[in-house]
Design an enzyme around this catalytic site. Structure first.
Site, PDB file in Angstrom:
ATOM      1  N   HIS A  57       9.128   1.604 -10.658  1.00 21.81           N
ATOM      2  CA  HIS A  57       8.209   0.555 -10.211  1.00 21.81           C
ATOM      3  C   HIS A  57       7.977   0.668  -8.706  1.00 21.81           C
ATOM      4  O   HIS A  57       6.833   0.678  -8.231  1.00 21.81           O
ATOM      5  CB  HIS A  57       8.809  -0.807 -10.573  1.00 21.81           C
ATOM      6  CG  HIS A  57       8.015  -1.989 -10.096  1.00 21.81           C
ATOM      7  ND1 HIS A  57       7.382  -2.846 -10.955  1.00 21.81           N
ATOM      8  CD2 HIS A  57       7.761  -2.470  -8.847  1.00 21.81           C
ATOM      9  CE1 HIS A  57       6.763  -3.790 -10.267  1.00 21.81           C
ATOM     10  NE2 HIS A  57       6.990  -3.590  -8.985  1.00 21.81           N
ATOM     11  N   GLU A  58       9.074   0.765  -7.960  1.00 24.38           N
ATOM     12  CA  GLU A  58       8.959   0.854  -6.500  1.00 24.38           C
ATOM     13  C   GLU A  58       8.354   2.197  -6.077  1.00 24.38           C
ATOM     14  O   GLU A  58       7.578   2.270  -5.118  1.00 24.38           O
ATOM     15  CB  GLU A  58      10.339   0.664  -5.851  1.00 24.38           C
ATOM     16  CG  GLU A  58      11.063  -0.625  -6.224  1.00 24.38           C
ATOM     17  CD  GLU A  58      10.322  -1.881  -5.794  1.00 24.38           C
ATOM     18  OE1 GLU A  58       9.283  -1.771  -5.107  1.00 24.38           O
ATOM     19  OE2 GLU A  58      10.775  -2.979  -6.154  1.00 24.38           O
ATOM     20  N   HIS A  61       4.578   2.070  -6.262  1.00 26.01           N
ATOM     21  CA  HIS A  61       3.997   1.446  -5.070  1.00 26.01           C
ATOM     22  C   HIS A  61       3.919   2.458  -3.927  1.00 26.01           C
ATOM     23  O   HIS A  61       2.875   2.615  -3.274  1.00 26.01           O
ATOM     24  CB  HIS A  61       4.861   0.267  -4.617  1.00 26.01           C
ATOM     25  CG  HIS A  61       4.735  -0.961  -5.446  1.00 26.01           C
ATOM     26  ND1 HIS A  61       3.540  -1.561  -5.744  1.00 26.01           N
ATOM     27  CD2 HIS A  61       5.698  -1.748  -6.025  1.00 26.01           C
ATOM     28  CE1 HIS A  61       3.749  -2.644  -6.474  1.00 26.01           C
ATOM     29  NE2 HIS A  61       5.058  -2.770  -6.671  1.00 26.01           N
TER      30      HIS A  61
END
Length: 269
Positions: A57-58, A61
């Site tokens: 998820h990170e 980004h």
């Protein structure tokens, strides 16, 4: 536009590889019923997979920000998938894992630090924020694939329960993080399109967005409605409420010592 970064800044971290290894080994133990305590193996497998999804998820980004013009994400180590490199390791990893253990809910964590001033274009800013929840959506699709493809023949019940519970975590994380509340990715998607005055007014309360979500979910009526919606969505993907409940029950292996587990969810081990 250049997206140059040193090879060492992109090398996958041994920490992340270690987490993947633990997840793989515990998943194999659940599948083969190798472990004496199947519940503990499910706990390791789901927790490991959940941390892997948080890292991805990170990373999503950061990777999107890199290609949008913020080369600083490479220097910060965000491209290595090392959870220890994130700006808010407590918010990004520790708290989400604790929420899973305590409440069985995939609460989103904090985002990596993006130098927004390096990026031009509102669509790019929105895409950077959307990249994280979209990763959870993709993870949920993978976890539910055996269910909606009707490919569960030969899959041990304990592994089915673990996948169902993991899918629920991904769905809840994707939905909660998409809510347009300051501090969450959903707000980050719409923020570039808001007026400067509104953004300045909202900025001071952004750090409390995650707390607000947690507080709202404590309201019984909201909690029931939210999880009813989650169950309905999972059912549309072929995942029954019984499977997700048994997944949570098996995950909380410590409950069996107090006879708090649903006997219908009993698995070997």
């Amino acid at each position: 536009m250049t997206t140059a970064a040193k090879r060492s800044d992109r090398r996958i971290s041994p920490v992340f590889l270690g987490i993947v290894a633990v997840t793989a080994v515990s998943g194999w133990a659940v599948w083969t019923d190798f472990a004496e305590q199947t519940g503990f193996a499910v706990f390791l497998f789901v927790t490991g997979a959940w941390i892997v999804s948080l890292c991805l998820h990170e990373y999503a980004h950061a990777r999107t920000a890199l290609h949008s013009g913020d080369l600083s994400v490479a220097d910060k180590g965000y491209l290595t998938l090392n959870p220890l490199k994130y700006t808010h390791a407590l918010l990004s990893i520790v708290l989400p894992v604790l929420f899973v253990i305590m409440g069985g809910i995939g609460l989103p964590g904090g985002a990596v630090y993006i130098e927004r001033g390096r990026i031009s274009g509102r669509w790019k800013h929105s895409l950077i924020s959307a990249a994280g929840p979209l990763t959870n959506v993709l993870f949920a699709v993978v976890c539910t694939a055996p269910f909606w493809l009707d490919a569960l023949d030969g899959v041990p019940p304990a592994f089915q329960y673990a996948l169902a519970f993991l899918a629920m975590l991904q769905v809840t994380a994707a939905i909660l993080n998409s809510v347009p509340i300051p501090g969450l990715d959903g707000y980050g998607v719409i923020e570039p399109w808001l007026s400067y005055r509104i953004r300045r007014q909202v900025e001071p309360i952004a750090p409390f967005g995650l707390i607000a979500v947690f507080g709202i979910l404590w309201i019984p009526e909201v909690n029931i409605a939210f999880f009813d919606a989650i169950d309905a969505l999972l059912r549309s993907l072929g995942v029954s409420e019984f499977s997700t409940r048994c997944g949570l029950d098996t995950y909380r292996f410590w409950q069996e010592f107090w006879d708090e587990q649903d006997p219908r969810c009993a698995v070997a081990g």
